[in-house]
Motif scaffolding. Structure first.
Motif, short mmCIF file in Angstrom:
data_model
loop_
_atom_site.label_atom_id
_atom_site.label_comp_id
_atom_site.label_asym_id
_atom_site.label_seq_id
_atom_site.Cartn_x
_atom_site.Cartn_y
_atom_site.Cartn_z
N PRO A 29 0.83 -1.21 0.00
CA PRO A 29 0.00 0.00 0.00
C PRO A 29 0.86 1.26 0.00
O PRO A 29 1.84 1.35 0.74
CB PRO A 29 -0.77 -0.12 1.32
CG PRO A 29 -0.80 -1.58 1.61
CD PRO A 29 0.50 -2.12 1.11
N CYS A 58 -1.93 -3.03 -4.17
CA CYS A 58 -2.79 -2.57 -3.07
C CYS A 58 -3.15 -1.10 -3.22
O CYS A 58 -2.47 -0.34 -3.91
CB CYS A 58 -2.06 -2.78 -1.74
SG CYS A 58 -1.59 -4.50 -1.46
N GLY A 102 -5.31 -5.71 -3.09
CA GLY A 102 -5.33 -5.53 -1.64
C GLY A 102 -5.86 -4.16 -1.25
O GLY A 102 -5.69 -3.19 -1.98
N GLU A 104 -5.92 -1.39 2.02
CA GLU A 104 -5.33 -1.06 3.31
C GLU A 104 -6.40 -0.41 4.20
O GLU A 104 -6.51 0.82 4.26
CB GLU A 104 -4.15 -0.11 3.11
CG GLU A 104 -3.35 0.12 4.37
CD GLU A 104 -2.15 1.04 4.13
OE1 GLU A 104 -1.10 0.78 4.72
OE2 GLU A 104 -2.27 2.01 3.36
N TYR A 173 -6.09 -5.52 4.68
CA TYR A 173 -5.05 -5.11 5.64
C TYR A 173 -5.64 -4.62 6.96
O TYR A 173 -6.69 -3.98 6.98
CB TYR A 173 -4.26 -3.94 5.05
CG TYR A 173 -3.01 -4.33 4.30
CD1 TYR A 173 -3.07 -4.86 3.03
CD2 TYR A 173 -1.77 -4.13 4.89
CE1 TYR A 173 -1.91 -5.19 2.34
CE2 TYR A 173 -0.60 -4.45 4.21
CZ TYR A 173 -0.68 -4.98 2.94
OH TYR A 173 0.46 -5.30 2.27
#
Ligand code: ADP
Ligand code: SF4
Length: 692
Positions: A29, A58, A102, A104, A173
């Motif tokens: 991230p 991410c 992904g 965060e 995350y």
């Protein structure tokens, strides 16, 4: 070309809980400046990295609730269902290239001021972040979380996780780093609680543990859960039962997440400038984690060398090569290694212009990669350009702008001649990359020259100072002037404008130094440019053995360096090199022996002795060559278009020069109606219900 077998380990698949990453390249991230209000731009920016071979891509921080509002700094949101479509664009773009997406999930706690949503900031014990930087400072102090607040934050994470899964994310995350809420629970400095969430390390870890469990449970184990942690402080603190509090924390959490993502605690150490910090600088802080957990570990360190990456894997420091800046500078870094094209990697120079974009609240910009942030708006692909061009272009000036223009025009298929007055290409970088700590910046020149030398349709002409007559006689159909800018020995008025030029003995600018001026000490450096040049010149003078005093009207040395995470490091360097500095003062006169100063608010006059004065202030563009050509009969010489670009057009950081050179080359010969500039429109959705 086939991949070098030495790099095979980088292309092994790795399991992350219920998901599998196709290789070990992991875009961790990082900020892009693209909020949910720029969903198409964001999707294109992240999707480009997936196209370039990163196995996981991410988001940056994604707030789970309005009580975590970082405005005016950019952040994403998953506050309610209205946020889902904006993220879906990104996950689709990432999945289209076989990468994992992904998110965060993030709660800033006391680190956010909630300037827009006006929620009281939440914190374990009411300990505020007493920031001293403008932009971060706030007079609002956080509320102490009670048991219900704790339950709420956990529930908000779980709710956001459900939305994240619906948006198509594979990795979720928990962010326990960089001073944000779970980190605040983890560290005794913030956490003075006496309940089950405070006191012992075991208790301080509990909040993070419960967040991990809640997110996993909410998504039924279908998504992988990653834990991002800062290790610098924890590792430095002694523990009664382990080697450090860091060891103890990892011990308690070793089986909890599916992936550990490790970093430092503070921006200047986490995302450090190459000027003061080498590649791989996190290793001594994070190297122990894999000795405690069997879960995969990702870490960063501005990795650009494939050999360093392989060494990280082989030595058991990391399982994934994390990339933020290297993935911005070259989204195609993994594919280039895979294809045996390491020489084609556009290596990050560690200048942190990308970070400054986040501090500015705008879309990401990069010195090395002018297409960063323009993938959707202008439709710029870092590896592909429109190839529809015939004819010859003469580019005059081989600095960053001229090199970039020549490279992009060469890729477009033009026959390109690049003329440079000096023996070496590089322009301003010939001087600047020789300043203390700035060697890596020469990659801007090296990458472009390396590419240009391989192109059959590009001719390089060093030692070729061209006059207007030379240009007219050359016979090119397009001419690009990239002859650079220059610094002026202008004083600084109390109205914050440049003043008169100072006519006195031994007054210099960086332009004079670049031309080889020999300076006598003691030296005074007057800096109202506020970026790197003033402090770098001061360091260079100190390295030559001169006594140096640095003077600035700003409140700190390299004041704008706060944007690139280097200001604190500049001050540390001044201390180490014995450079004295004076702030909130301006130079009002110099007679070759004595420097006259004035305090900027009161005007109080002061004097200090100096033999030489270097003024790093105003820089101007303009080009006599361009003006002469404008006054000539271009049509008679067969010149269809004439362009002024780079610092000669508008001086700035190297990033600006490269960007201008790139844009000139992209748009040269393209009808205005065909130049695309998109305007991202946020989702309107049915956001009638407040997300609280
Ligand atoms: P930018 O950052 O815009 O690329 P630089 O100052 O780094 O600008 O580079 C400009 C380059 O142009 C310098 O290397 C300089 O030697 C070269 N140059 C300036 N005038 C001429 C000219 N008339 N003919 C050829 N090269 C020139
Ligand atoms: Fe690297 Fe500078 Fe680009 Fe950031 S802006 S990715 S530090 S080259």
């Amino acid at each position: 070309m086939p991949r070098n077998p030495r790099y095979d380990p980088l292309f092994e698949p790795v399991r992350i809980g219920p998901k599998v990453a196709k290789n070990r390249f992991f875009q961790v991230p990082h900020a892009s400046g693209m909020t949910n209000a720029a969903p198409h731009a964001r999707a294109a920016f992240r999707g480009m990295k997936a196209e370039g071979g990163w196995a996981a891509v991410c988001t940056g921080i994604c707030s789970v609730h309005p009580s975590s509002d970082d405005n005016p700094f950019p952040y994403a949101t998953l506050w309610d269902d209205c946020d889902i479509p904006a993220h879906q664009l990104m996950t689709d773009a990432v999945h289209a290239h076989g990468a994992l997406a992904g998110v965060e999930l993030w709660h800033g706690g006391a680190a956010t001021a909630n300037r827009s949503t006006r929620w009281p900031a939440l914190s374990p014990s009411g300990v505020p972040w007493m920031a001293t930087h403008t932009g971060f400072m706030t007079s609002a102090r956080p509320r102490v979380m009670d048991a219900e607040d704790i339950r709420n934050v956990i529930r908000w994470h779980a709710d956001a996780a459900v939305r994240a899964e619906r948006a198509g994310f594979d990795l979720l995350y928990i962010y326990a780093g960089m001073g944000y809420l779970p980190y605040q629970f983890m560290l005794a400095d913030y956490n003075r609680r006496t309940d089950a969430y405070g006191g012992s390390v075991r208790n301080r870890v509990r909040f993070t543990e419960e967040l991990i469990d809640a997110v996993r449970e909410a998504t039924g184990g279908r998504c992988a859960v990653a834990l991002r942690m800062s290790m610098q402080e924890l590792r430095a603190r002694p523990s009664d039962v382990a080697e450090s509090e860091g060891h103890e924390v990892i011990g308690y959490l070793k089986d909890a997440p599916d992936l550990f993502d490790l970093k430092m605690d503070y921006s200047p150490t986490d995302c450090a400038v190459s000027r003061y910090t080498p590649e791989g600088s996190h290793e001594p802080v994070v190297d122990f984690v894999k000795t405690i957990t069997d879960k995969p570990v990702v870490g960063v360190g501005r990795f650009t060398s494939p050999d360093t990456m392989v060494s990280m894997i082989r030595r058991g420091v990391l399982d994934f090569i994390g990339g933020a800046r290297p993935s911005i500078a070259d989204p195609f870094l993994p594919n280039k290694i895979d294809e045996g094209r390491e020489a084609d990697i556009r290596e990050c120079i560690g200048c942190n212009i990308c970070i400054s974009s986040w501090h500015d609240g705008v879309w990401v910009r990069c010195t090395q990669n002018p297409t960063a942030g323009e993938e959707w708006r202008r439709g710029w692909h870092p590896e592909v350009v429109r190839r529809d061009s015939e004819g010859q272009v003469l580019v005059v000036g081989g600095g960053p702008a001229g090199l970039e223009a020549a490279l992009t025009l060469g890729r477009r298929g033009y026959s390109v001649a690049l003329a440079e007055a000096e023996r070496d290409f590089g322009g301003r970088l010939r001087f600047e990359s020789a300043l203390p700590g700035l060697k890596a910046w020469n990659r801007v020149t090296e990458y472009r020259l390396g590419q240009l030398r391989q192109m059959a349709n590009v001719s390089l002409y060093p030692e070729s100072p061209l006059s207007a007559r030379d240009v007219l006689d050359f016979g090119a159909s397009h001419v690009v002037i990239a002859t650079g800018g220059r610094w002026l020995p202008a004083l600084y008025r109390d109205s914050e404008l440049p003043g008169d030029l100072l006519d006195a003995p031994r007054v210099y600018t960086p332009t004079d130094l670049a031309r080889g001026a020999e300076v006598e000490g003691p030296v005074a450096v007057f800096d109202y440019d506020n970026y790197y040049m003033g402090s770098a010149v001061a360091e260079a003078m100190a390295a030559k053995g001169h006594a140096v005093t640095y003077i600035t009207p700003a409140g700190a040395a390299a004041a704008w360096g706060i944007m690139t995470n280097e200001q604190s490091l500049v001050h540390a360097s001044f201390l180490k090199r014995g450079i004295g500095y004076r702030t909130l003062e301006r130079v009002t006169g110099f007679d070759g022996e004595t420097l006259a100063l004035a305090q900027i608010f009161t005007g109080e006059a002061r004097q200090i002795p100096a033999r030489s004065l270097i003024i790093v202030g105003q820089r101007i563009g303009g080009s006599d060559l361009h003006a002469d050509l404008q006054a000539s009969d271009l049509a008679a010489a067969g010149i269809a278009t004439l362009h002024l670009t780079g610092d000669a057009n508008a001086p700035g950081a190297i990033a600006h020069a490269v960007y201008q050179g790139h844009r000139t080359a992209r748009e040269l010969g393209v009808p205005a109606a065909e130049v695309h500039v998109g305007r991202d429109i946020p989702w309107l959705g049915s956001n009638l219900r407040a997300a609280e």
